[in-house]
Design an enzyme around this catalytic site. Sequence first.
Site, PDB file in Angstrom:
ATOM      1  N   GLU A  68      38.964  39.866  47.661  1.00 12.05           N
ATOM      2  CA  GLU A  68      39.696  40.921  46.914  1.00 12.05           C
ATOM      3  C   GLU A  68      41.000  40.165  46.175  1.00 12.05           C
ATOM      4  O   GLU A  68      41.417  39.418  46.879  1.00 12.05           O
ATOM      5  CB  GLU A  68      39.887  42.018  47.776  1.00 12.05           C
ATOM      6  CG  GLU A  68      39.246  42.831  48.248  1.00 12.05           C
ATOM      7  CD  GLU A  68      39.462  43.978  48.873  1.00 12.05           C
ATOM      8  OE1 GLU A  68      40.492  44.599  48.854  1.00 12.05           O
ATOM      9  OE2 GLU A  68      38.688  44.790  49.748  1.00 12.05           O
TER      10      GLU A  68
ATOM     11  N   GLU B  82      39.030  43.899  56.101  1.00 10.55           N
ATOM     12  CA  GLU B  82      40.496  44.361  56.477  1.00 10.55           C
ATOM     13  C   GLU B  82      40.647  44.573  57.794  1.00 10.55           C
ATOM     14  O   GLU B  82      40.974  45.870  58.102  1.00 10.55           O
ATOM     15  CB  GLU B  82      41.081  45.027  55.305  1.00 10.55           C
ATOM     16  CG  GLU B  82      41.081  44.301  53.992  1.00 10.55           C
ATOM     17  CD  GLU B  82      42.086  45.014  52.993  1.00 10.55           C
ATOM     18  OE1 GLU B  82      42.648  46.241  53.297  1.00 10.55           O
ATOM     19  OE2 GLU B  82      42.195  44.487  51.906  1.00 10.55           O
TER      20      GLU B  82
END
Length: 521
Positions: free
Chosen positions: A325, A201
């Site tokens: 994810e 991220e």
Amino acid sequence: MKLTSSKITFIICLFLVGSLSVSTFAQNKGSISLFPDQAKTKISKDIYGHFAEHLGACIYGGFWVGEKSPIPNTDGIRNDVVNALRQISIPNLRWPGGCFADTYHWKDGIGPREKRPSIINTNWGGVTEDNSFGTHEFMRLTELLGCDAYINGNIGSGTVQEMSEWVEYLTSSNESPMTKLRKENGRDKPWKVKYWAVGNETWGCGGNMTPDYYGNLFRQYSTFLHDFPGNRLEKVASGASDRDYNWTETMMKNPKSRQMMQGISLHYYTIMDNWSHKGSATQFTEKEWFTTIRKSLEMDKIVTAHSDIMDKYDPQKKVSLVVDEWGNWFDVEPGTNPGFLFQQNTMRDAMVAALNLNIFNNHCDRVRMANLAQAINVLQSLILTKNEKMVLTPTYYVFKMWKVHQDATLVPLKLNCEKYIMGNDTIPSITASASKDAAGKTHITLANFDPNKSQEITCDFSGGTYSQVKGEILTANTMNACNTFDKPDEIKPVNFTGVFLKNNILKITLPSKSVVAIEIN
Ligand code: AHR
């Protein structure tokens, strides 16, 4: 009939029951056409991957209890958890984060435990991380699980040298300061590490970067992540959140980035309402059940749109889309640490697991790895633990029922099903995917989202002949049924009796809110 879609599988819901058609068609009916003669693409087992972050009780209390614990363990790792994960054939495990990965300095987690420094877990509750679970413990865990290691390196607060040395420490057999250090710490032989993520991220907790800036860093770091003899790293670039198509476009259009990456990640969580009101994991209305499923089905559109961008630059599909994810993210259970992301798991989670795994199967030409967030005690967990107790969640059982798809060949299908309507919103009432395994058996996995109506599905085949059928079902009386520490066996798969095969036509009656796996041969 010949499928013409460029996609490996296409599923079209022809919504048989519309406002005009209610009187024409009987309710609760649908059909599936399977095309075994067009089966050609492998469903990578790595779609069934998992994720273990230093977050809440995922590692500490979840996987790791330490050698001195009264809880039965092997080298500090819980035996019950290892056995449960082996039963679903866990193919890979991602570690150490998540956001934690970009604060993690691997040298803190090696050597004698009493000498390892304690740090603050700044992302997750500000708790003390004593680094007792580090590289050696993680690699031992993957050995016990029999799965591949997926390590997420630190690009946000680490250095090129630090990441490069970690790879060397893990995978080199040459004489070097890093391999010497590894040997001093008790491990002679190098390990094999299959997957390596270069940051997590990086648009957010991994450094708040732009895609251009990250692209440069990705290439710089990757240059120094070496393939030592006997090991080949598949490098995964930090990718987009949700619908950030510009991120994928920026990364994919750079030829050097494309050449250096084997995968690019995508994170998409199912948030029932919005980030400030995510809703309870267990106390919800039918509208919230519906909204959760509707939002989770968005995964199909999101994966399709990212895949289309990737197809533009990589028509040969060399680079994988890695959904590392995904899952439901609800409010934490009342009374638990908000930084620990602990939530219960109900039949609604089973629906979301089933539909996402079916989406990944049906996109297996591009999606070659996915990791549920997370394995134990965090978000949409497979397993919950409390001291010596362990609970297997409905999500766990979906992975168990779906494991037949691992490394099988996708069988394209066309699904015609009823609408599930809520106010002005409609979704298909069913999800399905199918595959053929190495032994020639065909597996169809389905879920009926409708909590009130059963569905009668007629299934025909083009190019396959079958004479035997059996199945398993996971269902419950209520939408929010769950397994608890007091009642761990409320929801479990049982033999499915609602399926019949005659003259090569399969008739399936899917009870309301059920998840079903069928095997035919
Ligand atoms: O899974 C929980 C967190 O969600 C991860 O640490 C992070 O990558 C994501 O935002």
